[in-house]
Scaffold this motif. Structure first.
Motif, PDB file in Angstrom:
ATOM      1  N   LEU A   1       0.830  -1.207   0.000  1.00  0.00           N
ATOM      2  CA  LEU A   1       0.000   0.000   0.000  1.00  0.00           C
ATOM      3  C   LEU A   1       0.865   1.258   0.000  1.00  0.00           C
ATOM      4  O   LEU A   1       0.589   2.218  -0.738  1.00  0.00           O
ATOM      5  N   ARG A   2       1.906   1.282   0.813  1.00  0.00           N
ATOM      6  CA  ARG A   2       2.780   2.460   0.876  1.00  0.00           C
ATOM      7  C   ARG A   2       3.545   2.668  -0.427  1.00  0.00           C
ATOM      8  O   ARG A   2       3.843   3.797  -0.806  1.00  0.00           O
ATOM      9  N   ASP A   3       3.843   1.550  -1.109  1.00  0.00           N
ATOM     10  CA  ASP A   3       4.579   1.637  -2.377  1.00  0.00           C
ATOM     11  C   ASP A   3       3.665   1.984  -3.555  1.00  0.00           C
ATOM     12  O   ASP A   3       4.151   2.161  -4.686  1.00  0.00           O
ATOM     13  N   GLY A   4       2.368   2.063  -3.305  1.00  0.00           N
ATOM     14  CA  GLY A   4       1.431   2.396  -4.371  1.00  0.00           C
ATOM     15  C   GLY A   4       1.218   1.276  -5.375  1.00  0.00           C
ATOM     16  O   GLY A   4       0.898   1.539  -6.546  1.00  0.00           O
ATOM     17  N   ASN A   5       1.382   0.026  -4.930  1.00  0.00           N
ATOM     18  CA  ASN A   5       1.167  -1.119  -5.806  1.00  0.00           C
ATOM     19  C   ASN A   5      -0.240  -1.061  -6.407  1.00  0.00           C
ATOM     20  O   ASN A   5      -1.223  -1.030  -5.673  1.00  0.00           O
ATOM     21  N   PRO A   6      -0.381  -1.024  -7.748  1.00  0.00           N
ATOM     22  CA  PRO A   6      -1.708  -0.840  -8.352  1.00  0.00           C
ATOM     23  C   PRO A   6      -2.661  -2.003  -8.079  1.00  0.00           C
ATOM     24  O   PRO A   6      -3.868  -1.785  -7.914  1.00  0.00           O
ATOM     25  N   ASP A   7      -2.150  -3.229  -8.038  1.00  0.00           N
ATOM     26  CA  ASP A   7      -3.012  -4.366  -7.728  1.00  0.00           C
ATOM     27  C   ASP A   7      -3.545  -4.262  -6.301  1.00  0.00           C
ATOM     28  O   ASP A   7      -4.729  -4.513  -6.038  1.00  0.00           O
TER      29      ASP A   7
END
Length: 387
Positions: free
Chosen positions: A164-170
């Protein structure tokens, strides 16, 4: 006889080699994932497909969900239709996840702090689940349900929050749809690794897994009014380094498979063998599943699954072992797909009817009850030897 046929016949007997034996025909039903959210609704399932996520190709993403009031009432109706010679109903040892991610609270911290909610709160968020907690309690009173501990949540918190913090699109898609993790789409498609609660990749993550497990055990007592005496780690992954701490928290026995996965601090695992009735150095007893009724996880016709489970049970009893049946919660789920539930409950009724007819002396137990039987038998043998 072909080799595959021979292997299929021999496998149930191989699973029962070694370990504790009994002349009694004891039958235990162990069911994991109770209380966990997985696929939130049929609408989210369709949304996943439209967005390109192949949730129709993974059984747990396709069917698994929080059991609704209808699911529970229909399951309990099947179980209460049967009794053993002592008047006991077949009992589901319901291995419970006591909490789920609190998505709104996590979002309010800008994904910096993980928050969870208890299953009693989760039930109130779902449209057909407001009476589920009272139905669980009713199941306990009538003897068809015995809760035991499975985890604080069915989620790898470190992986979840990192993505979530890394902005993972999945993961962003999963979070927005209130899903615990996701299966990636495209060429890197694979399983939903985010649900593997007890995996860790560093010493800090290892400490966090143990802390969440111990907190979960306390929450279990808060919810049910008693300590869980047995525990099944999610995805059959566990570190023996945690044994002492959970023993002090009340865990006297482990449920699981004959082959479990031992977690290492570098994130890798290796296989460890367990035998039914075996013990570790702390005296914790191992229960190993030796029969399987998982129609939702099989491509075989449901009645073939019934027949195979009956062969598993026959092998266990012939080898002097209790029959410990694995039946994951997914097999009772109808909230996303009612056909899944209805066809499986019909098969379950056929299975239980056949067991009663074939084994008039069958005894229905819960997992913690079986731990007591094994320990009492050991004490008797020890006393006889001393005499």
């Amino acid at each position: 006889m072909t080799f595959p046929t021979l292997k299929r016949y021999a496998a149930p007997y191989y699973r029962n080699l070694g370990g504790w034996r009994t002349r009694r025909k004891i039958l235990v039903i162990e069911s994991d994932d109770w209380g966990s959210i997985r696929m939130p609704s049929r609408q989210v399932y369709e949304r996943c497909l439209k967005a390109g996520y192949p949730v129709d190709r993974t059984w747990y993403e396709r069917y698994d969900s929080l059991l609704s009031e209808d699911d529970l009432e229909l399951l309990f109706d099947v179980l209460s239709s049967f009794r053993d010679a002592e008047g006991r109903h077949p009992m589901i040892t319901a291995n419970v996840i006591v909490g789920n991610p609190d998505f709104e609270a996590i979002k309010e911290t800008d994904f910096q702090t993980y928050q969870y909610e208890l299953i009693t709160e989760t039930f109130q968020r779902y449209p057909k689940h407001h009476r589920c907690w009272s139905l669980w309690q009713e199941g306990q009173r009538t003897g068809v349900l015995m809760p035991q501990f499975h985890g604080r949540e069915h989620l790898n918190v470190a992986m979840f929050m990192s993505a979530l913090r890394d902005g993972n699109p999945d993961m962003k898609f999963a979070f927005d749809n209130r899903m615990p993790g996701c299966i990636p789409k495209g060429p890197k498609r694979g399983p939903n690794l985010y649900v593997e609660t007890t995996r860790f990749r560093s010493r800090d993550e290892k400490a966090a897994v143990l802390a969440a497990t111990l907190e979960g055990l306390d929450l279990f007592e808060q919810l049910f009014g008693f300590r869980s005496r047995t525990f099944i780690p999610t995805n059959y992954v566990w570190s023996s380094d945690f044994d002492k701490a959970v023993r002090e928290a009340g865990i006297e026995g482990y449920q699981g498979l004959r082959v479990m996965k031992a977690q290492q601090v570098d994130g890798t695992t290796h296989s460890v063998q367990r035998r039914l009735g075996g013990r570790n150095s702390l005296g914790q007893t191992y229960l190993t599943r030796n029969a399987f009724f998982e129609p939702s996880l099989s491509q075989a016709p449901r009645m073939d699954v019934v027949d195979q489970c009956l062969r598993d049970i026959r092998a266990a009893f012939r080898m002097g072992k209790p029959a410990i049946i694995s039946i994951h919660r997914i097999n009772f789920c109808g909230f996303v797909d009612e056909k899944n539930r209805d066809e499986n409950l019909k098969a379950l009724r056929e299975l239980l009817q056949s067991i009663i007819e074939k084994y008039s002396d069958v005894e229905f137990f819960s997992s913690d009850g079986l731990v007591d039987v094994v320990r009492a038998d050991r004490r008797e043998l020890t006393e006889d030897w001393r005499r």
